[in-house]
Motif scaffolding. Structure first.
Motif, PDB file in Angstrom:
ATOM      1  N   ARG A 340       0.818  -1.212   0.000  1.00 27.95           N
ATOM      2  CA  ARG A 340       0.000   0.000   0.000  1.00 27.95           C
ATOM      3  C   ARG A 340       0.855   1.266   0.000  1.00 27.95           C
ATOM      4  NH1 ARG A 340      -5.883  -0.948   2.636  1.00 27.95           N
ATOM      5  NH2 ARG A 340      -6.087  -3.147   2.120  1.00 27.95           N
ATOM      6  N   LYS A 342       1.652   2.555  -2.648  1.00 25.91           N
ATOM      7  CA  LYS A 342       1.008   3.268  -3.755  1.00 25.91           C
ATOM      8  C   LYS A 342      -0.496   2.981  -3.684  1.00 25.91           C
ATOM      9  CE  LYS A 342       4.891   4.667  -5.762  1.00 25.91           C
ATOM     10  NZ  LYS A 342       5.234   6.077  -6.010  1.00 25.91           N
ATOM     11  N   PRO A 343      -1.309   3.751  -4.415  1.00 29.24           N
ATOM     12  CA  PRO A 343      -2.766   3.536  -4.362  1.00 29.24           C
ATOM     13  C   PRO A 343      -3.156   2.118  -4.800  1.00 29.24           C
ATOM     14  CG  PRO A 343      -2.271   5.650  -5.372  1.00 29.24           C
ATOM     15  CD  PRO A 343      -0.966   4.929  -5.223  1.00 29.24           C
TER      16      PRO A 343
END
Length: 460
Positions: A340, A342-343
């Protein structure tokens, strides 16, 4: 990411290779096992259409589950080894809908009361595997009518051989039915695929610790009326999860199958071989999986957030936990992806504009894993590693846990699929199983309050 799915499908496909018992007749009826059970955590009323440990499993979520009249669901089962079953959603009555076995994916018509699948020719055994496969059509309306009347006829009255693939094609595995229901698409073997690749094409090797993903592979089609075969496309990697757009003829979606993280998971191509491209171009840190066409113009997929972020002197790296057969994808061999950092979440990509939105994500845990959506574009749904099911309002992004407690020890994952009218979701569940493994076919309703929602137009 589909270890259990792969093993289960392989087991069921292997069962179809064996001779069908003499008593296993098409149209055979089984008594209702239908039960309505209240989820002990969420309070959702769950309708179990099967409730005994008989080796049931739903069709994969990339494919249709309901017959075109809306009354029956087709599923895989061990009740009659190697044969497919149907269950009436209202009465719970069950009917055997194949005789002679099947292999690979079951394809239910959305416009017609027909069922299509591959079958290994008579005499096929584990020691003598098939080199060709038959593509079979079943007249479900006739099966259901004669079964109800108690006047079943010879299997050939209900089942038609649409064609037999040439041995050199190496056909098998995934198969998908075109939106017009006159053509099917299926995988072909490496030798056949190689014939249609440019001479300088770099063939991909295996990727990741599952040692899967090497190419080449290809897709072919067969006309169900004429039996004509055509080559669609060849690619330098292993193909999996072949599916079609049920609303747009000639539009195909498939994946680069590695059993986990792929260098580029999602792909799309047209039936004439044109338009081959990545569906969602992914970054190396993204773990994309379980894509499914959900509306005329959209495909849902999971951007996994299931791996821990480990901090060390070199910065953040992906988790290097040991493999967990219940919840795969933790091994360090998959690289730095699926965290997580990154999105992540339930992604939806538009096939026309190529724009991507994130419908929602769980605040913790694995994140959404197997995903689906309603054809009207109102709702999305996903399961997670805990086998909990989350409904998402795509307009407001509100999330609601519909059901949980479906047992991580189950033989497979829930694999949610929306009904054609968007009012309910089918899953497979081990909630009722004494052995904590055997699954049943279960229907989860969309709350009435959500179905009655109205939305103001944007900007007003």
């Amino acid at each position: 990411m589909k270890l259990k799915s792969t093993l289960l499908l392989a087991a069921l496909s292997a069962a179809a290779l064996l001779a069908t018992p003499a008593a296993a007749q098409i149209g055979k009826r089984f008594p209702s096992e239908r039960k309505v059970v209240k989820d002990p955590v969420t309070g959702t009323m769950l309708t179990f259409l099967t409730s005994t440990p008989s080796g049931d499993s739903k069709i994969y979520q990339t494919h249709n589950q309901w017959t075109s009249d809306g009354h029956w669901l087709i599923f895989r089962s061990g009740r009659v080894p190697g044969e497919a079953m149907a269950v009436n959603e209202k009465t719970g009555e069950m009917v055997q809908v194949t005789e002679g076995g099947y292999t690979g994916m079951l394809n239910i018509g959305r416009k017609s009361m027909k069922l299509y699948f591959m079958r290994n020719p008579a005499g096929t055994t584990r020691e003598n595997p098939a080199t060709s496969v038959q593509i079979i059509e079943v007249d479900l309306a006739k099966v259901f009518a004669d079964s109800k009347a108690g006047k079943m006829q010879a299997p050939s009255v209900y089942q038609r051989v649409c064609g037999t693939t040439p041995p050199e094609m190496g056909a098998g595995g995934d198969m998908a039915l075109d939106a017009n229901e006159d053509v099917v698409y299926f995988r072909v073997g490496k030798a056949e695929a190689a014939k249609h690749l440019a001479a300088n094409t770099k063939i991909e090797s295996n990727f990741g610790p599952r040692n899967m993903g090497a190419g080449p592979a290809g897709l072919a089609s067969m006309n169900l009326k004429t039996g004509e075969f055509k080559h669609v496309v060849s690619v330098p990697f292993q193909i999996g999860h072949v599916q079609t757009n049920p609303w747009v003829p000639g539009e195909i979606v498939f994946c680069w199958e590695t059993g986990g993280k792929s260098p580029q998971r999602t792909w799309t191509v047209l039936a004439d071989g044109s338009g081959l491209r990545p569906l969602y171009p992914e970054a190396s840190y993204e773990w994309v999986t379980h894509e499914a066409v959900i509306t005329r113009d959209e495909v849902a997929f999971a951007l996994m957030g299931h791996r821990k972020i480990n901090f060390n002197k070199d910065g953040a790296t992906a988790s290097n936990q040991a493999s967990d057969p219940r919840n795969p994808g933790q091994e360090a061999g998959w690289g730095e992806s699926g965290t997580r950092e990154k999105p992540t979440g339930l992604g939806i990509v538009n096939l026309r504009t190529r724009e991507v939105t994130i419908a929602g994500q769980t605040p913790s845990g694995s994140g959404l894993w197997h995903v689906s959506g309603s054809a009207d574009g109102r709702f999305a749904v996903g399961d997670d590693f805990s086998r909990s099911l989350y409904l998402i309002d795509r307009q407001t992004h509100e999330m609601l846990m519909l059901t949980t407690g479906h047992k991580e020890t189950a033989a497979d994952h829930p694999h949610p699929t929306f009904s054609p009218d968007g009012t309910r979701i089918q899953i497979q569940s081990a909630m009722l199983s004494a052995d904590n493994k055997s699954m049943n076919i279960c229907i989860v309703p969309v709350p009435e309050s959500w179905l009655k929602r109205t939305y103001k137009e944007k900007g007003k």
